[in-house]
Write a protein that holds these residues in place. Structure first.
Motif, PDB file in Angstrom:
ATOM      1  N   GLY A  30      90.908 -22.259 -57.062  1.00 46.73           N
ATOM      2  CA  GLY A  30      91.068 -20.846 -55.955  1.00 46.73           C
ATOM      3  C   GLY A  30      92.623 -20.492 -55.962  1.00 46.73           C
ATOM      4  O   GLY A  30      92.917 -19.326 -55.755  1.00 46.73           O
ATOM      5  N   GLU A  31      93.310 -21.603 -56.238  1.00 47.69           N
ATOM      6  CA  GLU A  31      94.624 -21.274 -56.076  1.00 47.69           C
ATOM      7  C   GLU A  31      95.095 -20.611 -57.514  1.00 47.69           C
ATOM      8  O   GLU A  31      95.931 -19.489 -57.335  1.00 47.69           O
ATOM      9  CB  GLU A  31      95.500 -22.584 -56.009  1.00 47.69           C
ATOM     10  N   LEU A  32      94.562 -20.807 -58.395  1.00 44.69           N
ATOM     11  CA  LEU A  32      94.827 -19.854 -59.626  1.00 44.69           C
ATOM     12  C   LEU A  32      94.346 -18.693 -59.438  1.00 44.69           C
ATOM     13  O   LEU A  32      95.077 -17.802 -60.060  1.00 44.69           O
ATOM     14  CB  LEU A  32      94.043 -20.764 -60.876  1.00 44.69           C
ATOM     15  N   SER A  33      93.217 -18.473 -58.966  1.00 43.67           N
ATOM     16  CA  SER A  33      92.989 -17.172 -58.792  1.00 43.67           C
ATOM     17  C   SER A  33      93.743 -16.244 -57.868  1.00 43.67           C
ATOM     18  O   SER A  33      93.849 -15.103 -58.186  1.00 43.67           O
ATOM     19  CB  SER A  33      91.234 -17.027 -57.915  1.00 43.67           C
ATOM     20  N   LEU A  34      94.535 -16.946 -57.058  1.00 45.27           N
ATOM     21  CA  LEU A  34      95.464 -16.112 -56.296  1.00 45.27           C
ATOM     22  C   LEU A  34      96.600 -15.898 -57.002  1.00 45.27           C
ATOM     23  O   LEU A  34      97.489 -14.770 -56.713  1.00 45.27           O
ATOM     24  CB  LEU A  34      95.994 -17.025 -55.062  1.00 45.27           C
ATOM     25  N   LEU A  35      96.846 -16.577 -58.172  1.00 47.40           N
ATOM     26  CA  LEU A  35      98.192 -16.361 -58.818  1.00 47.40           C
ATOM     27  C   LEU A  35      98.295 -14.959 -59.534  1.00 47.40           C
ATOM     28  O   LEU A  35      99.044 -14.452 -60.056  1.00 47.40           O
ATOM     29  CB  LEU A  35      98.363 -17.265 -60.067  1.00 47.40           C
ATOM     30  N   GLY A  36      96.950 -14.365 -59.775  1.00 49.33           N
ATOM     31  CA  GLY A  36      96.906 -12.994 -60.397  1.00 49.33           C
ATOM     32  C   GLY A  36      96.606 -12.860 -61.809  1.00 49.33           C
ATOM     33  O   GLY A  36      96.409 -11.750 -62.052  1.00 49.33           O
TER      34      GLY A  36
END
Length: 728
Positions: A30-36
Motif C-alpha cells: 500500500g505504501e509502495l502504491s502511494l509512491l506513484g
C-alpha cells in the motif's frame, strides 16, 4: 538515486517477517502504491500473491498500470483476479469484512470502463455499512444503462444531488443515456450547461455553450480561478471579451483575467487589465442580483491593482491608488493589507516617513486586523535599526499588551527583539535575558525559541529526548473505526481515505478522526486540524499526555525514502520532512498557483535544472512531480545544491522559496548583518515567513526524534568559508 529510493521503499517486501505476515506485506504494498511508480507497484504486487489482501493489491496494480500503458490485457488481469478473489473469500472472515465491498466496487469500475452490458449485478452484494453506497448506486445505474438505458435514466433523474463528485457522476450518467432513453433536448442542454459551469474539465463537458448568463460565466471562471488554471482563464476570457459583453460581464471577467496575469507575474499587462476591470465595474448598471458580484469584483480588482503597482511602479503611483482604496473602504478587511503593502513599497523607495505614517494608520484604524501586529513591529524594528534602542525596547515591550490582537508568533518576535534592543543598553544581563526566558516558556520550539536558546547559551532542551508514542485516547470509539483500521492494516489506504471522507461529517470526535486519517496514510487531513482548530491541544511543547497528538500533527510519511534521500544528499536530518510538511502539507497531488507541484512543490523549470545537475534521466513534468518518490528525489537534491552554496539552513530555505539568485543578491546588499537581522529584513514577506516557519517545524521534528536541537552562529549572514549548521 531514484532507484535507491525505490529499493528503500520496497525493502519491507523482501524476504523476512513480511513473508510470514501477509498483512505486513500488504501494508508495504500500500505504501509502495502511494509512491506513484505503477511499474514498481505491479512488479512487487504480482510476486507471491497468495493471501486475499495480496491478490487485491495485485489486481489494483494491474489496473493502475493499465491507466499508464492502456494495455487491455492488464485490465482483464485485474478483473479476473478480483472475480476469483470474490469467490474465494471465507464468509465471516476478517478478509471478507475488509475486502468484500471494495472488490465489488472495483469490479464495477472495471466493468464501467469496458462498457460491459451485464456488469450491474456485481454491486448487488454491497453491505449496508459501505460508506460509498450512494456513489455505488450511481455507478450501478450507469452500468445498468448499458443494457437497460430507460430504467437507468429513470433512476438517475429521481433527485438532484448537491454539487460535488456525486453530482458529477449523476450528470455524466444522465448524459450517457439521456438520448437513447428519450430525454428532451432542453434537459440535455441544461445538464451540459451545468457541466460547463461547474465541472469544466469533466467528461461530456462541452467546450462552449450558447449565450451563457452572467452567473454561468462567473461560476465557470470562479472554478478555473480556484484551480489556478491561469492560461485557461486568459484564453476563454479573451474569446468572450472580443464579443459583445456588457459591462457587468466585462467587470467580472477582466477581474479574473487580471488576477491570472498577476499570478503569472505579467505585472504590466495585469496593471492595465485590472484598471480596465475597475472602470468596467464602475460603469456597470447591474440588476440587484448581480450588483453584489460587480461591487466585489471592483473592490478585488482595485486591491490587486495596488499590489501590482507596489511591485512594478514608482511608489507615488501605488500610493495614490492604495490610499484612494483605503478612503473608499476604510473598515474593509483588505484595507490593512493595502496599507501594509504600501508601507513596504515606501520603505523600498526610501520614503521612510511615508512608511511610518502608513504603518501607524494600520495600528490605529485596524487594531483587530491580521496585520496590526506586523505594522506595530515594523515601526519598532525601524527604531532598532536606526540605533534608537531605548525607543525600540519600549515599543516592543508594549506590543504584548498593545492595541493589536496579536498571536503567539507576534508576541515572541517582539520579546526576542526587545531583548536584542536591551542588549545595546546599559542594563543588567538578567534584564536582557528576561524576554528570552519568557520565549522559552511560551514557545520553546518556535523560530524565536531557537534564537532565544542560542542567546542564552543553551543548545538543547531538557525535554529533547524522544517520548515513546502512546495511543490516542479519543472521547469515544468511532463506530466505523474497526472497518477503517482493517482497510489500513491491509495497505488499502486509498479505500480507507475514501470511506473516511464520506464518514467525516458524522464523526463527533475530531481527534479520533485525525488518528484514523493518520492510520490511513492521509497525513494531509490528519494534520490539518492541528494547524487551526485543534492547535491549542498541542500546548507549547510535547508532554507525555500530548505526545500522540504532536506525532499526528508532525507525522513521518515515507520515512525510509526521506531518510535515504537525506543521507544520500548529506542533508541535516529531518530537514526534508519539515520542508514537505510546510510546502505541500503532505498532499500527494499538491499544486500551487505558481505552477509548483508535488510533495516538495518544485517548479517544472527548477526540477528540470535539478534533474540535469544530478544526472536524472526520467521524465520531468507536472505529472511526474506529483509522484512522491520523484518529488522527494529532486527536492532533496535541490536542497543539497543550495546547501553547497549557502551552507546554513535559513539561507538554504530562503533560496528554496525565493530562488538562488535572489538570496545571492540580498547577501551582496546585507550580508554583513547578523544572521537574525538578515532574516528579519528579507524583503519578500512570503520568504521571510517561510524561513521562520520551516525553522520552527524542523526544531519540532528534531525534538520529537530526540535529536540535538538546531543551533546557529548568529554572526554575519554571508556564509562563504564557514559552515554554521551544527544540527546534523
Amino acid at each position: 538515486m531514484l532507484a535507491l529510493l525505490f529499493i528503500a521503499a520496497a525493502s519491507s517486501l523482501e524476504a523476512g517477517p513480511a513473508d510470514v505476515d501477509p498483512a505486513a506485506r500488504c501494508k508495504a504494498l500500500g505504501e509502495l502504491s502511494l509512491l506513484g511508480d505503477d511499474e514498481a507497484y505491479y512488479n512487487q504486487a504480482k510476486r507471491k500473491a497468495k493471501q486475499p489482501c495480496e491478490i487485491y493489491h495485485a489486481a489494483m496494480s494491474a489496473i493502475r498500470l493499465f491507466d499508464e500503458k492502456k494495455d487491455a490485457g492488464l485490465l482483464w488481469r485485474g478483473r479476473g483476479l478480483l472475480a476469483k478473489l470474490h469467490q474465494d473469500l471465507v464468509p465471516g472472515s476478517l478478509d471478507e469484512r475488509a475486502l468484500k465491498d471494495w472488490i465489488a466496487f472495483r469490479r464495477a469500475e472495471i466493468a464501467w470502463r469496458q462498457r460491459d452490458r451485464d456488469a450491474g449485478a456485481v454491486l448487488a452484494g454491497l453491505t449496508e455499512e459501505f460508506p460509498l453506497r450512494e456513489r455505488a448506486f450511481l455507478l450501478g445505474e450507469t452500468l445498468r444503462g448499458f443494457k437497460e438505458p430507460e430504467l437507468a435514466f429513470s433512476a438517475l433523474q429521481q433527485r438532484a444531488l448537491p454539487k460535488g463528485r456525486l453530482r458529477l457522476m449523476q450528470l455524466q450518467g444522465l448524459l450517457a443515456f439521456g438520448k437513447s432513453a428519450g430525454a428532451d433536448n432542453e434537459s440535455v442542454a441544461r445538464w451540459q450547461r451545468e457541466l460547463w459551469t461547474d465541472y469544466p474539465d469533466a467528461w461530456h463537458a462541452p467546450q462552449k455553450i450558447e449565450g451563457p448568463t452572467f452567473d454561468e460565466l462567473d461560476a465557470r471562471f470562479s472554478v478555473l480561478h480556484g484551480r489556478h488554471a491561469n492560461f485557461d482563464v486568459l484564453k476563454e476570457s479573451n474569446e468572450i471579451l472580443r464579443g459583445k459583453a456588457d459591462d457587468a460581464v466585462r467587470c467580472r471577467l477582466l477581474y479574473y483575467r487580471g488576477a491570472a496575469l498577476r499570478k503569472l507575474r505579467q505585472y504590466n499587462v495585469a496593471e492595465r487589465t485590472l484598471n480596465e476591470a475597475k472602470i468596467a465595474c464602475e460603469g456597470a448598471t447591474a440588476a440587484p442580483a448581480v450588483k453584489d458580484k460587480v461591487d466585489d469584483a471592483k473592490k478585488k480588482a482595485w486591491y490587486l491593482l495596488t499590489q501590482v503597482q507596489a511591485i512594478a511602479r514608482p511608489f507615488e503611483i501605488a500610493a495614490q491608488t492604495g490610499t484612494a482604496f483605503a478612503d473608499v473602504y476604510p473598515t474593509d478587511p483588505l484595507t490593512d493589507d493595502v496599507l501594509t503593502h504600501l508601507a513596504a513599497a515606501a520603505s523600498k523607495a526610501g520614503e521612510d516617513d511615508a512608511a511610518q505614517r502608513l504603518l501607524a494608520r494600520v495600528v490605529k484604524d485596524h487594531p483587530s486586523g491580521d496585520l496590526c501586529a506586523e505594522a506595530s513591529f515594523r515601526m519598532a524594528y525601524k527604531a532598532y535599526r536606526a540605533g534608537d534602542h531605548e525607543r525600540a525596547a519600549n515599543q516592543l515591550a508594549a506590543m504584548a499588551n498593545g492595541p493589536c490582537q496579536s498571536d503567539m508568533n507576534a508576541k515572541v518576535r517582539a520579546l526576542y527583539w526587545q531583548s536584542r534592543a536591551l542588549a545595546h543598553l546599559k542594563v543588567p544581563q538578567a534584564t536582557v535575558d528576561e524576554p528570552l526566558l519568557a520565549i522559552g516558556s511560551a514557545a520553546p520550539l518556535s523560530y524565536y525559541g531557537v534564537l532565544a536558546r542560542h542567546r542564552l547559551g543553551r543548545t538543547t532542551s531538557a525535554s529533547s529526548q524522544p517520548v515513546a508514542p502512546a495511543p490516542v485516547s479519543p472521547k469515544a470509539e468511532l463506530a466505523f473505526a474497526e472497518r477503517i483500521r482493517g482497510l489500513s492494516r491491509y495497505g488499502l489506504f486509498t479505500e480507507a481515505q475514501q470511506e473516511l471522507s464520506e464518514l467525516e461529517a458524522a464523526a463527533e470526535d475530531p481527534v479520533a478522526m485525525c488518528s484514523l486519517y493518520c492510520e490511513a496514510f492521509d497525513y494531509y487531513r490528519a494534520s490539518k486540524p492541528f494547524r487551526k482548530t485543534l492547535v491549542e491541544l498541542l500546548g507549547a511543547e510535547p508532554s507525555s499526555a500530548t505526545e500522540p497528538l504532536w506525532r499526528i500533527a508532525y507525522p513521518l510519511p515515507f520515512a525510509d525514502v526521506m531518510q535515504k534521500a537525506e543521507r544520500t544528499e548529506r542533508l541535516p536530518k529531518d530537514l526534508l520532512v519539515s520542508l514537505v510538511r510546510e510546502e505541500s502539507a503532505f498532499r500527494l497531488d499538491a499544486g500551487s498557483w505558481a505552477n509548483a507541484y508535488g510533495l516538495t512543490q518544485l517548479l517544472v523549470a527548477t526540477a528540470e535544472a535539478t534533474a540535469q545537475d544530478m544526472g536524472y534521466e526520467g521524465k520531468v513534468d507536472a505529472d511526474a512531480l506529483r509522484q512522491p518518490v520523484v518529488s522527494l528525489t529532486l527536492g532533496a537534491h535541490h536542497l543539497s545544491m543550495l546547501q553547497k552554496r549557502f551552507r546554513t539552513v535559513p539561507l538554504i530555505l530562503a533560496g528554496y522559496n525565493a530562488g538562488e539568485k535572489a538570496v545571492a543578491h540580498w547577501l551582496k546588499l546585507r550580508g554583513a548583518l547578523p544572521l537574525d537581522e538578515f532574516i528579519e529584513e528579507i524583503p519578500l514577506d512570503e520568504t521571510r515567513a517561510y524561513v521562520k516557519h520551516i525553522m520552527s517545524t524542523w526544531t519540532i521534528y528534531r525534538h520529537l526524534g530526540g535529536r540535538e536541537l538546531p543551533a546557529f552562529d548568529l554572526g554575519a549572514a554571508r556564509p562563504w568559508g564557514r559552515v554554521r549548521v551544527t544540527a546534523r
